[in-house]
Design a protein around this motif. Structure first.
Motif, PDB file in Angstrom:
ATOM      1  N   UNK A 156       0.827  -1.209   0.000  1.00 23.45           N
ATOM      2  CA  UNK A 156       0.000   0.000   0.000  1.00 23.45           C
ATOM      3  C   UNK A 156       0.861   1.258   0.000  1.00 23.45           C
ATOM      4  N   UNK A 157       0.521   2.182  -0.877  1.00 26.74           N
ATOM      5  CA  UNK A 157       1.141   3.503  -0.912  1.00 26.74           C
ATOM      6  C   UNK A 157       0.048   4.476  -0.517  1.00 26.74           C
ATOM      7  N   UNK A 158       0.317   5.305   0.494  1.00 22.68           N
ATOM      8  CA  UNK A 158      -0.755   6.125   1.056  1.00 22.68           C
ATOM      9  C   UNK A 158      -0.236   7.451   1.572  1.00 22.68           C
ATOM     10  N   UNK A 159      -1.169   8.373   1.819  1.00 20.22           N
ATOM     11  CA  UNK A 159      -0.905   9.629   2.506  1.00 20.22           C
ATOM     12  C   UNK A 159      -1.749   9.649   3.769  1.00 20.22           C
ATOM     13  N   UNK A 160      -1.190  10.190   4.852  1.00 18.25           N
ATOM     14  CA  UNK A 160      -1.978  10.471   6.047  1.00 18.25           C
ATOM     15  C   UNK A 160      -3.004  11.539   5.703  1.00 18.25           C
ATOM     16  N   UNK A 161      -4.126  11.536   6.377  1.00 16.51           N
ATOM     17  CA  UNK A 161      -5.172  12.537   6.167  1.00 16.51           C
ATOM     18  C   UNK A 161      -5.248  13.428   7.396  1.00 16.51           C
ATOM     19  N   UNK A 162      -5.410  14.736   7.164  1.00 15.06           N
ATOM     20  CA  UNK A 162      -5.569  15.661   8.284  1.00 15.06           C
ATOM     21  C   UNK A 162      -6.507  16.797   7.906  1.00 15.06           C
ATOM     22  N   UNK A 163      -7.277  17.248   8.861  1.00 11.27           N
ATOM     23  CA  UNK A 163      -8.115  18.429   8.647  1.00 11.27           C
ATOM     24  C   UNK A 163      -7.381  19.685   9.104  1.00 11.27           C
ATOM     25  N   UNK A 164      -6.187  19.517   9.683  1.00 11.84           N
ATOM     26  CA  UNK A 164      -5.380  20.636  10.171  1.00 11.84           C
ATOM     27  C   UNK A 164      -4.127  20.817   9.316  1.00 11.84           C
ATOM     28  N   UNK A 165      -4.286  20.674   8.004  1.00 17.93           N
ATOM     29  CA  UNK A 165      -3.170  20.725   7.060  1.00 17.93           C
ATOM     30  C   UNK A 165      -2.373  22.025   7.172  1.00 17.93           C
ATOM     31  N   UNK A 166      -3.067  23.158   7.262  1.00 18.26           N
ATOM     32  CA  UNK A 166      -2.386  24.458   7.279  1.00 18.26           C
ATOM     33  C   UNK A 166      -1.530  24.680   8.515  1.00 18.26           C
ATOM     34  N   UNK A 167      -1.787  23.954   9.589  1.00 18.11           N
ATOM     35  CA  UNK A 167      -0.992  24.125  10.803  1.00 18.11           C
ATOM     36  C   UNK A 167       0.242  23.220  10.822  1.00 18.11           C
ATOM     37  N   UNK A 168       0.402  22.367   9.819  1.00 29.80           N
ATOM     38  CA  UNK A 168       1.558  21.461   9.756  1.00 29.80           C
ATOM     39  C   UNK A 168       2.774  22.186   9.185  1.00 29.80           C
ATOM     40  N   UNK A 169       3.962  21.711   9.561  1.00 30.18           N
ATOM     41  CA  UNK A 169       5.188  22.261   8.981  1.00 30.18           C
ATOM     42  C   UNK A 169       5.276  21.820   7.518  1.00 30.18           C
ATOM     43  N   UNK A 170       6.082  22.515   6.734  1.00 28.25           N
ATOM     44  CA  UNK A 170       6.244  22.143   5.325  1.00 28.25           C
ATOM     45  C   UNK A 170       6.753  20.712   5.187  1.00 28.25           C
ATOM     46  N   UNK A 171       7.622  20.311   6.107  1.00 31.48           N
ATOM     47  CA  UNK A 171       8.137  18.934   6.089  1.00 31.48           C
ATOM     48  C   UNK A 171       6.995  17.938   6.296  1.00 31.48           C
ATOM     49  N   UNK A 172       6.123  18.228   7.254  1.00 29.22           N
ATOM     50  CA  UNK A 172       5.008  17.327   7.523  1.00 29.22           C
ATOM     51  C   UNK A 172       3.947  17.377   6.435  1.00 29.22           C
ATOM     52  N   UNK A 173       3.764  18.538   5.802  1.00 26.50           N
ATOM     53  CA  UNK A 173       2.769  18.652   4.731  1.00 26.50           C
ATOM     54  C   UNK A 173       3.066  17.680   3.591  1.00 26.50           C
ATOM     55  N   UNK A 174       4.333  17.382   3.376  1.00 31.55           N
ATOM     56  CA  UNK A 174       4.713  16.445   2.313  1.00 31.55           C
ATOM     57  C   UNK A 174       4.228  15.027   2.604  1.00 31.55           C
ATOM     58  N   UNK A 175       3.889  14.743   3.863  1.00 27.51           N
ATOM     59  CA  UNK A 175       3.436  13.413   4.276  1.00 27.51           C
ATOM     60  C   UNK A 175       1.926  13.318   4.402  1.00 27.51           C
ATOM     61  N   UNK A 176       1.205  14.427   4.185  1.00 25.52           N
ATOM     62  CA  UNK A 176      -0.237  14.464   4.410  1.00 25.52           C
ATOM     63  C   UNK A 176      -1.018  14.803   3.155  1.00 25.52           C
ATOM     64  N   UNK A 177      -2.270  14.374   3.139  1.00 19.92           N
ATOM     65  CA  UNK A 177      -3.224  14.729   2.102  1.00 19.92           C
ATOM     66  C   UNK A 177      -4.235  15.675   2.722  1.00 19.92           C
ATOM     67  N   UNK A 178      -4.392  16.866   2.157  1.00 10.76           N
ATOM     68  CA  UNK A 178      -5.306  17.862   2.722  1.00 10.76           C
ATOM     69  C   UNK A 178      -6.753  17.505   2.408  1.00 10.76           C
ATOM     70  N   UNK A 179      -7.622  17.588   3.445  1.00 11.24           N
ATOM     71  CA  UNK A 179      -9.052  17.378   3.202  1.00 11.24           C
ATOM     72  C   UNK A 179      -9.797  18.663   3.476  1.00 11.24           C
TER      73      UNK A 179
END
Length: 62
Positions: free
Chosen positions: A39-62
């Motif tokens: 499985x290749x996946x992205x974490x999901x977060x509703x708090x995308x804008x509060x993440x660091x740029x490094x962490x944003x690369x690991x998340x999918x914005x909802x």
């Protein structure tokens, strides 16, 4: 859960390991690809804008 039954673009809950410390936690993820049971996946977060740029690369914005 059988990895072969997980569909691409599906949302599931899995345990994701922490990078900055020991341990893991159940998190929702969106499946990008399920190739040969890997499985290749992205974490999901509703708090995308509060993440660091490094962490944003690991998340999918909802």
């Amino acid at each position: 859960m059988n990895p072969k039954t997980i569909k691409e673009n599906g949302v599931i809950s899995i345990y994701v390991g922490f990078i900055e410390r020991a341990g893991d936690k159940g998190r929702p993820v969106v499946i990008l690809e399920n190739k040969d049971g890997i499985l290749h996946f992205f974490n999901i977060t509703s708090k995308f804008n509060s993440k660091s740029n490094r962490n944003k690369a690991e998340y999918f914005e909802i």
